[in-house]
Design an enzyme around this catalytic site. Sequence first.
Site, PDB file in Angstrom:
ATOM      1  N   TYR A  92       0.851  -1.196   0.000  1.00 46.45           N
ATOM      2  CA  TYR A  92       0.000   0.000   0.000  1.00 46.45           C
ATOM      3  C   TYR A  92       0.888   1.247   0.000  1.00 46.45           C
ATOM      4  CZ  TYR A  92      -4.190   2.730   1.066  1.00 46.45           C
ATOM      5  OH  TYR A  92      -5.249   3.620   1.013  1.00 46.45           O
TER       6      TYR A  92
ATOM      7  N   TYR B 231      -4.476   4.939  -8.015  1.00 48.37           N
ATOM      8  CA  TYR B 231      -4.722   4.868  -6.570  1.00 48.37           C
ATOM      9  C   TYR B 231      -6.185   4.527  -6.319  1.00 48.37           C
ATOM     10  CZ  TYR B 231      -5.201   6.524  -1.703  1.00 48.37           C
ATOM     11  OH  TYR B 231      -5.466   6.636  -0.354  1.00 48.37           O
TER      12      TYR B 231
END
Lengths: 384, 147
Positions: free
Chosen positions: A286, A336
């Site tokens: 992440y 994203y």
Amino acid sequence: MTPDIAIVGIGETAPVRCAERDLRSLVIDAVYEALDDAGIPPGEVDGVVTDSIVMPTTVPHDYVMAQLGATSRFDGAISYGGAGIACGPLQAALAIDAGLADVVVCYFGVDWGTRPSGPYGFHDLYPAKQAFEKPYGFNAQPIYFGLWTRRYMKEFGLTPEQLGSVAVQQRQHALMRGGGQMTKPLSIDDYLSAPCVADPLRIPDCCLITDGAGAFVMTSRERARDCRKPPVPVAGVGFQSIPVSGDSVFTQDPNLLTTPAAQAAADQAFNMAGIKRSDVDFLELYDCFTISVLMQLEDMGFCEKGEAGAFFESGRAAIGGDLPVNTHGGFLSYSYRLGIEHVVEAVRQLRGEAGTNQVANARFGAVGGFSLPDYGVLILGDDD
Amino acid sequence: MTIDEMTSAADIAIDGFQPFWDAAASGELRFPACCTCERFHWYPMVRCPYCNGSDIEWKSIKPIGSVYSWTVVQRPFDTAFKNWTPYIVGLIEFIGAPGVRLITNLVDVEPQAIQFSMTVSPAFDLYDTAESRLMFRPKEMPTGSNQ
């Protein structure tokens, strides 16, 4: 015990900052693409899982099931954003292994490119944040991570060149692959001359903003054999949260420079999978910021604390290096969508569908999902 | 949204936040501490997160802090702050309240002069009850101090 399920279909919309279609349409497109990839008719879906905060308030389960014309026997939601996505298979395994559902879809999407408050409005749900942080202009993720980065540099001797090597490496992966939001090369000199947003973080340290969605389909390993593509087994999943509330976690966690819950979630996933860290062929982490990639690499147990900067700078995270990280370019250079693209990419790698960015002989891949104070780890693949 | 339209911190009606602002207005720094285990916590909580005690008291501490970290914000993320940039967000620790870290703005200091563990104190003279912002500045040392 390793879950008896596999991922059999993946779908994602094209990475763009601002999409022409609304968020609900993007989610439905991704779900239909994933079902088509699996070769499973939409009406056969009987379970649906997401994160528990973002999706239920924007594209709820019932809307998706109505668009599929499918009757739900199970729905579940866990954590939020990244950890929720990585743990979608945890919920699916509970349902499928218990006989509560046969075909479970996990989906996620955001329209933060077009939504006025973008990602910054999310933390408004915490009163203390509004009372004791926002009035000081401590109101956006780059500022939170800027504070962490400065202290991390002091504690561990991280250099700007090492931090920048994360952005440079991931840009290379995105350009090799093509199709991502960033299309121009980034050298370390480009990085060092980029403007600061919240020092020491510069623009290339920060993730993109995207409108888009992704989805993946899970079923039992037995049924998976009849699907269109080779199944990718779910080897292990881990979830953990520390007892520090989301309004306090950026400032009050006693271990402020350690990714909350990452080690425990990783331990759970690796124990379930029955494999070692060294058995993993690639990682999808992440990467909301360059610093968070480094911290997760360390805190999941792939490097000693303080060594991840040197790991990236020496090229070990490159495709062709000993442990490729964010093989599609990640949130920093591809798109994203809080990690649904990380799961999709991991499945592509393990199917051998990653084209120019294929990690040779990839058997196991791990996805790290970060949603302070929660962490989720998903391990995919098998020994074959 | 302009700064005037922004919800001021004091308008947020949450039980248990007001003592911080009342203390700041009277030139004091107070944080919640558990009467049972005597540990401080921040932000305000209903129960002590360490021993689950429900008897919580706001204790006044010596108004001296130390810089844990800081960042100079160059770009506004909210239009209410567009006239602020560049501004300094600091995270402050207190010897008198172990475990507490406070977000603030560092004022009366050039960014390049800030150092880790630098001693700072609250700018009570700049505290405005309408804005409820308690800023910090480097502490002036007594004449003759080596620091």
